[in-house]
Design an enzyme around this catalytic site. Structure first.
Site, short mmCIF file in Angstrom:
data_model
loop_
_atom_site.label_atom_id
_atom_site.label_comp_id
_atom_site.label_asym_id
_atom_site.label_seq_id
_atom_site.Cartn_x
_atom_site.Cartn_y
_atom_site.Cartn_z
N MET A 149 0.86 -1.22 -0.03
CA MET A 149 -0.10 -0.17 0.01
C MET A 149 1.04 1.13 0.11
O MET A 149 0.24 2.34 0.15
CB MET A 149 -1.04 -0.10 1.17
CG MET A 149 -1.78 -1.27 1.24
SD MET A 149 -3.44 -0.81 2.03
CE MET A 149 -2.92 -0.68 3.64
N GLY A 150 2.10 1.23 -0.47
CA GLY A 150 3.15 2.31 -0.65
C GLY A 150 3.79 2.53 1.03
O GLY A 150 3.51 1.74 1.87
N LEU A 184 6.72 2.94 1.43
CA LEU A 184 7.69 1.73 1.67
C LEU A 184 8.70 2.10 2.49
O LEU A 184 9.38 3.06 2.73
CB LEU A 184 8.32 1.55 0.08
CG LEU A 184 7.18 1.24 -0.95
CD1 LEU A 184 7.80 1.00 -2.00
CD2 LEU A 184 6.10 0.14 -0.60
N HIS A 185 9.45 0.93 3.16
CA HIS A 185 10.36 0.90 4.11
C HIS A 185 11.18 -0.42 3.98
O HIS A 185 10.72 -1.02 2.75
CB HIS A 185 9.97 1.05 5.55
CG HIS A 185 8.90 -0.03 5.88
ND1 HIS A 185 9.02 -1.40 5.82
CD2 HIS A 185 7.85 0.04 6.22
CE1 HIS A 185 7.98 -2.14 6.22
NE2 HIS A 185 7.21 -1.32 6.31
N GLY A 232 11.42 -3.19 5.11
CA GLY A 232 10.72 -4.28 5.08
C GLY A 232 10.13 -4.84 3.79
O GLY A 232 10.17 -6.14 3.17
N HIS A 233 9.76 -3.62 3.06
CA HIS A 233 8.94 -3.84 1.57
C HIS A 233 10.24 -4.37 0.72
O HIS A 233 9.94 -5.46 -0.04
CB HIS A 233 8.51 -2.86 1.25
CG HIS A 233 7.07 -2.35 1.90
ND1 HIS A 233 7.08 -1.34 2.96
CD2 HIS A 233 5.95 -2.87 1.95
CE1 HIS A 233 5.76 -1.05 3.21
NE2 HIS A 233 5.27 -2.00 2.93
N MET A 263 9.51 -3.23 11.60
CA MET A 263 9.43 -2.05 10.70
C MET A 263 7.69 -2.10 10.24
O MET A 263 7.29 -3.02 9.99
CB MET A 263 10.15 -2.50 9.54
CG MET A 263 11.68 -1.94 9.78
SD MET A 263 12.42 -1.99 8.35
CE MET A 263 14.25 -1.79 9.04
N SER A 264 7.05 -0.81 10.17
CA SER A 264 5.82 -0.55 9.85
C SER A 264 5.53 0.60 9.25
O SER A 264 5.99 1.56 9.70
CB SER A 264 4.89 -0.84 10.90
OG SER A 264 3.56 -0.50 10.63
N SER A 265 4.73 0.94 8.17
CA SER A 265 4.56 2.13 7.67
C SER A 265 3.83 3.12 8.74
O SER A 265 4.09 4.43 8.70
CB SER A 265 3.45 2.04 6.40
OG SER A 265 4.10 1.15 5.64
O1 PAF Z 1 -0.20 -5.48 3.71
C1 PAF Z 1 -0.35 -4.68 3.11
O2 PAF Z 1 0.22 -3.70 2.77
C2 PAF Z 1 -1.85 -4.87 2.57
O3 PAF Z 1 -2.98 -5.38 3.22
C3 PAF Z 1 -1.66 -5.73 1.03
C4 PAF Z 1 -1.47 -7.06 1.29
C5 PAF Z 1 -0.81 -4.78 0.10
C6 PAF Z 1 -3.22 -5.64 0.49
O4 PAF Z 1 -3.83 -4.49 0.27
#
Ligand code: PAF
Length: 298
Positions: A47-48, A50-51, A53-54, A202-204
């Site tokens: 969902m953007g 980004l850090h 972790g992504h 890590m989390s947005s």
């Molecule tokens: O974890 C997330 O960021 C969201 O739940 C996902 C998997 C992109 C679905 O919208």
């Protein structure tokens, strides 16, 4: 009109192009191109905001066998409810695209809401078992939204592999079960949680912690580690969980749950089991709801 562009990494002199698609026909054509001659496509749904972790998910998709990797950035309205704040969700498209390009992403899918849910869309996916309890109770309808958008992303891209962080353990189980139940030919690759140096997952949403809350936040991980250790050592599970909750409250958290569950089904456990176990936690610190989880050795 098809909307699909290219972005090049000018700073590093890397002329590798990253495609950016904003409509479905362009996405399908770009994905088909990346999947020619038996090449495997990896997908990192996001969902953007980004850090690292992504970015670890991108690397994990490659390690799992993807020859090319796509990322989607879509703040999915279907998975938000009155308890969540869709408008408050952090957005940074330019920053995200730079990070993805520098991480060697091949394709970014950036659908507008109307491309994902055209007017008249009437189908959703319910995954009964692992959606129930925990985040399913705290955020009614959340996993319906997650399962629906993930199924759409898998079918839109035709990806062979999708990487999901273990940080959202329940989501990982819901998506894995959904792909299996619906015979979607995709490998769901779990990726261990990336943590800050002090242990905070890590989390947005961490960006919404103020300085004092940020200093307290790693206590969640510390308490969970202690709880997991005690369970492994054989201390009574319900007692250990109650003590863990008390420690969280004393540190300033408002815990929602701290639970030992069967790792795959999320069935709550009152005592240790020989099968894989997971410790799940959700706790509010100020206005920020932190989630974390970890494996527990029996
Ligand atoms: O974890 C997330 O960021 C969201 O739940 C996902 C998997 C992109 C679905 O919208």
């Amino acid at each position: 009109m098809a909307v699909c562009g290219l972005s090049r990494n000018a700073q590093s002199g890397n002329l590798r192009a990253m495609k950016i698609c904003r409509d479905l026909p362009s996405l399908r054509a770009a994905c088909a191109g990346l999947r020619t001659s038996g090449r495997r496509l990896g997908l990192v749904p996001t969902m953007g905001a980004l850090h690292d972790g992504h970015l670890a998910l991108l690397a994990a998709a490659r390690s799992a066998g993807a020859d090319a990797v796509a990322a989607s950035i879509f703040v999915n309205p279907l998975q938000f409810n009155a308890n969540d704040d869709l408008a408050r969700y952090p957005r940074d498209e330019d920053g995200d695209l730079t990070k993805l390009r520098d991480a060697g992403c091949d394709l970014v899918w950036l659908p507008p809401v109307e491309a994902m849910y055209p007017p008249g869309s009437a189908s959703v996916i319910e995954v009964a078992g692992p959606s129930q309890g925990f985040e399913g109770d705290a955020r009614p309808g959340h996993f319906r939204g997650v399962a629906t958008v993930c199924a759409k992303l898998f079918l839109q891209t035709g990806a062979d592999i999708a990487a999901f962080g273990e940080k959202d353990w329940q989501q990982l189980q819901v998506v894995t079960r959904m792909a299996r139940d619906l015979d979607i030919p995709i490998l769901i690759q779990p990726v261990p949680t990336m943590r800050e140096a002090d242990g905070l997952a890590m989390s947005s949403r961490n960006r919404f912690l103020n300085a004092e809350e940020r200093a307290t936040a790693p206590v969640l991980y510390q308490v969970m580690q202690a709880v997991a250790r005690d369970i492994t050592a054989g201390v009574a599970v319900m007692q250990v969980l109650a003590e863990g909750k008390s420690r969280l409250i004393a540190a300033g958290f408002a815990p929602d749950y701290l639970a030992l569950v069967a790792a795959e089904t999320l069935e709550p456990l009152k005592q240790k089991s020989a099968a894989p176990m997971r410790l799940l936690a959700a706790a509010k610190l100020g206005t920020v709801r932190l989630l974390d989880d970890m494996g527990v050795v029996g």
